[in-house]
Write a protein that holds these residues in place. Structure first.
Motif, short mmCIF file in Angstrom:
data_model
loop_
_atom_site.label_atom_id
_atom_site.label_comp_id
_atom_site.label_asym_id
_atom_site.label_seq_id
_atom_site.Cartn_x
_atom_site.Cartn_y
_atom_site.Cartn_z
N ASP A 242 62.00 -34.71 43.48
CA ASP A 242 62.45 -33.38 43.05
C ASP A 242 61.27 -32.41 42.98
O ASP A 242 61.38 -31.25 43.40
CB ASP A 242 63.14 -33.47 41.69
N TRP A 354 63.64 -24.18 37.59
CA TRP A 354 64.28 -25.00 38.62
C TRP A 354 65.16 -24.14 39.51
O TRP A 354 65.24 -24.37 40.73
CB TRP A 354 65.11 -26.10 37.97
N TYR A 359 66.99 -25.31 42.80
CA TYR A 359 67.65 -26.49 42.23
C TYR A 359 68.63 -26.08 41.15
O TYR A 359 68.43 -25.09 40.44
CB TYR A 359 66.61 -27.43 41.62
N ARG A 360 69.68 -26.89 41.02
CA ARG A 360 70.58 -26.80 39.88
C ARG A 360 70.37 -28.04 39.00
O ARG A 360 69.80 -29.03 39.45
CB ARG A 360 72.04 -26.72 40.33
N GLU A 362 72.43 -30.28 38.00
CA GLU A 362 73.10 -31.49 38.49
C GLU A 362 72.44 -32.04 39.74
O GLU A 362 72.76 -33.16 40.17
CB GLU A 362 74.57 -31.21 38.76
N ASP A 363 71.50 -31.29 40.36
CA ASP A 363 70.81 -31.79 41.55
C ASP A 363 69.66 -32.72 41.21
O ASP A 363 69.17 -33.44 42.09
CB ASP A 363 70.27 -30.61 42.38
N ASP A 365 67.47 -35.85 39.68
CA ASP A 365 67.68 -37.28 39.52
C ASP A 365 67.42 -37.69 38.07
O ASP A 365 66.45 -37.24 37.45
CB ASP A 365 66.73 -38.07 40.43
#
Length: 404
Positions: A242, A354, A359-360, A362-363, A365
């Protein structure tokens, strides 16, 4: 054999040879030429995108041989970016050559204390990533020499050579007033970078875990570190993939200049909860002994002085008692005004940072879902095939049965 050419558009060319025509796409158009603000270096891209294409960017990744740096190099090279890889050991730099197409990975020897070598590494680049870091001090490099003086030196030379983008990797808990020398040097380094390069982007990830980390690889061997402070120290671990993808997404994001992006993990957990996750995967019972802090620091100082391999550092013990910054801490810092923000930069909270990186929530890990990839090899041999959801080490592995 006669052949004829007929231009049908600015993007396609029909060539007739023999019996049938074929289509050969051209990759030149006005949109393939980009000139970034603040620099006169043109970026010319061609290809359909990917490893064998050329994005037009030339990136220098300092710290490319490190845990995070090698994945940043892989992300950039996969997108067709030419990556200059400064190295101190040619043996360690060999594995980076295969990450990009032929000629896209350019290794160059360098030394952090040598300004001339630093300039040679970045003078042809339009973006510079500084992933240099040190988690323990040595006789050659202290925390300040790497995180503060070295980072400022790279920023000054990048500004002098007209580099348009500087992305500096720090730490979530960077604070010049921290009781940890590691966190304090990171905080002073952030201020020095923004002073030398005002348009720099500061990225502050939380504790990063992955294949070569010093978190999941250390926990099964030195699990007593996570029982100190009675296991109540809070942490926000984040997956290496990420963070590497977020750093790659920042390459064209000019709106993130002069920002301080905090990239914590999606979940806050205590050291006790983290030790329980590790124990459930490696099938070993964690320790719950809480040793005195001065005794552990004395033992760590002895190990760091007399062992030639990295073991423990007194500052590592100190960091076991410091909580990772939460979203509430970010709101308090923003309400505090300029006193709570690094001079020259604008602080963003974790989730807002983020989002700026594409990124969200829920994206991201979660450690519970991916930790088994890195911890299965830590299991005792007789438990290697036990399923992840199996309970305690007392569970015996069942033989496989073929269904006909």
């Amino acid at each position: 054999m006669a052949s004829s050419f007929k231009l049908i558009s600015s993007r396609s060319l029909i060539v007739q040879r023999g019996s049938g025509p074929f289509l050969r796409p051209s990759s030149r158009s006005v949109t393939d030429l980009i000139i970034k603000p603040g620099t006169t270096k043109p970026l010319i891209k061609y290809g359909t995108g990917g490893r064998s294409s050329v994005s037009g960017h030339v990136a220098t990744v300092f710290g490319a041989n490190g845990f995070l740096g090698k994945y940043v190099v892989a992300k950039l090279a996969k997108a067709g970016t030419q990556v200059i890889v400064p190295y101190r050991s040619a043996y360690e730099a060999r594995s980076l050559r295969v990450m990009g197409d032929l000629g896209q990975i350019v290794p160059m020897e360098w030394e952090l204390k040598n300004p001339r070598q630093i300039e040679e590494c970045l003078r042809h680049s339009d973006v510079v990533y500084n992933c240099c870091g040190r988690e323990w001090e040595t006789k050659n490099y202290s925390f300040d020499e790497v995180h503060n003086e070295g980072a400022a030196r790279i920023a000054e030379i990048a500004q002098k050579n007209g580099v348009s983008r500087l992305i500096h990797v720090s730490h979530l808990n960077a604070d010049p007033n921290s009781t940890s020398r590691y966190y304090a040097s990171k905080g002073r380094g952030d201020e020095a970078v923004l002073k030398a390069f005002p348009n720099a982007t500061i990225v502050r990830p939380g504790p990063i875990y992955g294949y070569e980390d010093r978190l999941l690889n250390v926990a099964p061997k030195f699990n007593f570190l996570f029982s100190q402070n009675h296991g109540q120290t809070e942490m926000r671990p984040v997956h290496f993939s990420d963070v590497a993808q977020a750093l790659h997404n920042l390459l064209p994001a000019l709106s993130t200049q002069s920002l301080i992006l905090n990239l914590p993990g999606p979940k806050t957990m205590t050291h006790q909860e983290f030790a329980a996750i590790v124990a459930s995967h490696v099938l070993k019972k964690p320790t719950s002994r809480n040793y005195p802090k001065p005794l552990l620091k004395l033992l760590a100082a002895f190990c760091n002085k007399f062992f030639w391999w990295p073991s423990m550092d007194p500052d590592t013990i100190e960091r076991c008692y410091i909580d990772d910054r939460s979203e509430l801490d970010f709101r308090r810092m923003l309400r505090a005004g300029p006193e709570g923000i690094v001079p020259g930069g604008r602080l963003l909270s974790g989730w807002e940072s983020w989002e700026r990186c594409g990124y969200r929530r829920e994206d991201l890990d979660y450690m519970e879902d991916v930790a088994i990839r890195y911890l299965r090899r830590m299991r005792p041999p007789r438990y290697m095939r036990v399923p992840v959801h199996a309970g305690a080490p007392g569970v015996k592995p069942k033989p496989y049965r073929v269904m006909e």
